[in-house]
Design an enzyme around this catalytic site. Structure first.
Site, PDB file in Angstrom:
ATOM      1  N   CYS A   1      -4.610  29.071  81.534  1.00 43.81           N
ATOM      2  CA  CYS A   1      -4.393  28.439  82.844  1.00 43.81           C
ATOM      3  C   CYS A   1      -3.300  27.379  82.744  1.00 43.81           C
ATOM      4  CB  CYS A   1      -5.698  27.840  83.382  1.00 43.81           C
ATOM      5  SG  CYS A   1      -6.843  29.071  84.082  1.00 43.81           S
TER       6      CYS A   1
ATOM      7  N   THR B   1     -10.426  34.854  71.224  1.00 43.41           N
ATOM      8  CA  THR B   1     -10.227  33.436  70.897  1.00 43.41           C
ATOM      9  C   THR B   1      -9.832  32.602  72.110  1.00 43.41           C
ATOM     10  OG1 THR B   1      -7.921  33.835  70.260  1.00 43.41           O
ATOM     11  CG2 THR B   1      -9.575  33.949  68.512  1.00 43.41           C
TER      12      THR B   1
ATOM     13  N   HIS C   1      -7.164  38.635  79.063  1.00 46.33           N
ATOM     14  CA  HIS C   1      -5.792  38.991  78.687  1.00 46.33           C
ATOM     15  C   HIS C   1      -5.774  40.353  78.042  1.00 46.33           C
ATOM     16  CE1 HIS C   1      -7.602  36.661  75.382  1.00 46.33           C
ATOM     17  NE2 HIS C   1      -6.893  37.398  74.551  1.00 46.33           N
TER      18      HIS C   1
HETATM   19  P1  5GP Z   1      -7.541  37.042  71.502  1.00 48.86           P
HETATM   20  O1  5GP Z   1      -7.743  36.676  70.044  1.00 48.86           O
HETATM   21  O2  5GP Z   1      -8.368  36.132  72.395  1.00 48.86           O
HETATM   22  O3  5GP Z   1      -7.738  38.495  71.800  1.00 48.86           O
HETATM   23  O4  5GP Z   1      -6.031  36.776  71.816  1.00 48.86           O
HETATM   24  C1  5GP Z   1      -5.498  35.506  72.013  1.00 48.86           C
HETATM   25  C2  5GP Z   1      -4.037  35.584  71.667  1.00 48.86           C
HETATM   26  O5  5GP Z   1      -3.402  34.433  72.192  1.00 48.86           O
HETATM   27  C3  5GP Z   1      -3.751  35.603  70.156  1.00 48.86           C
HETATM   28  O6  5GP Z   1      -3.050  36.805  69.841  1.00 48.86           O
HETATM   29  C4  5GP Z   1      -2.912  34.342  69.931  1.00 48.86           C
HETATM   30  O7  5GP Z   1      -1.884  34.531  68.997  1.00 48.86           O
HETATM   31  C5  5GP Z   1      -2.374  34.057  71.318  1.00 48.86           C
HETATM   32  N1  5GP Z   1      -2.117  32.659  71.576  1.00 48.86           N
HETATM   33  C6  5GP Z   1      -2.929  31.609  71.290  1.00 48.86           C
HETATM   34  N2  5GP Z   1      -2.380  30.452  71.705  1.00 48.86           N
HETATM   35  C7  5GP Z   1      -1.173  30.783  72.271  1.00 48.86           C
HETATM   36  C8  5GP Z   1      -0.136  30.001  72.872  1.00 48.86           C
HETATM   37  O8  5GP Z   1      -0.194  28.780  73.009  1.00 48.86           O
HETATM   38  N3  5GP Z   1       0.951  30.685  73.334  1.00 48.86           N
HETATM   39  C9  5GP Z   1       1.051  32.042  73.216  1.00 48.86           C
HETATM   40  N4  5GP Z   1       2.167  32.616  73.698  1.00 48.86           N
HETATM   41  N5  5GP Z   1       0.088  32.802  72.657  1.00 48.86           N
HETATM   42  C10 5GP Z   1      -1.018  32.174  72.182  1.00 48.86           C
HETATM   43 ZN    ZN Z   2      -7.896  30.252  82.464  1.00 52.93          ZN
END
Ligand code: 5GP
Ligand code: ZN
Length: 113
Positions: free
Chosen positions: A7, A94, A99
């Protein structure tokens, strides 16, 4: 959601490398890419995960899936790509804002679990 990382990215409070934006969704490059192309596509409305998708908010998810092929074409992923959404702790989610990862640009590993 005041305390949500994505957000904050939507609001522009945290910078991101945007690849697509319209009124309802945003796509930007993952900060820790797992493949040559690694893009995250998110709804601007805060939905915590796939588990929070309902009849009321699923339209934005459909829109995301209309735009994903456009992004993939723009990124040159003619040889294929993977779309992933991790939902909850067992899947390793995470960031608790829905997403979809677009991963491509190499032969991806086949393991699903
Ligand atoms: P999840 O682990 O929840 O499936 O994916 C979260 C993704 O967000 C991870 O691949 C991580 O690298 C990415 N991510 C985390 N913090 C940031 C950020 O501040 N900017 C961007 N562009 N990606 C982020
Ligand atoms: Zn959000």
């Amino acid at each position: 959601m005041a305390d949500c990382l994505f957000c904050k990215i939507i609001a522009g409070d945290i910078p991101s490398n945007k690849v697509y934006e319209d009124e309802t969704i945003l796509a930007f490059r993952d900060i820790a890419p797992q493949a040559p192309t690694h893009i995250l596509v998110i709804p601007k409305v805060h939905i915590p995960s796939v588990d929070g998708v309902t009849a009321e908010n699923s339209g934005v998810v459909a829109h995301i899936f209309e735009v994903i092929p456009q992004i993939a074409r723009a990124e040159g992923l003619a040889n294929g790509y993977r779309v992933v959404s991790n939902c909850g702790p067992d899947a390793g989610q995470t960031v608790p804002h829905l997403h979809f990862h677009i991963l491509g640009g190499k032969q991806l590993a086949l393991e699903m679990a």
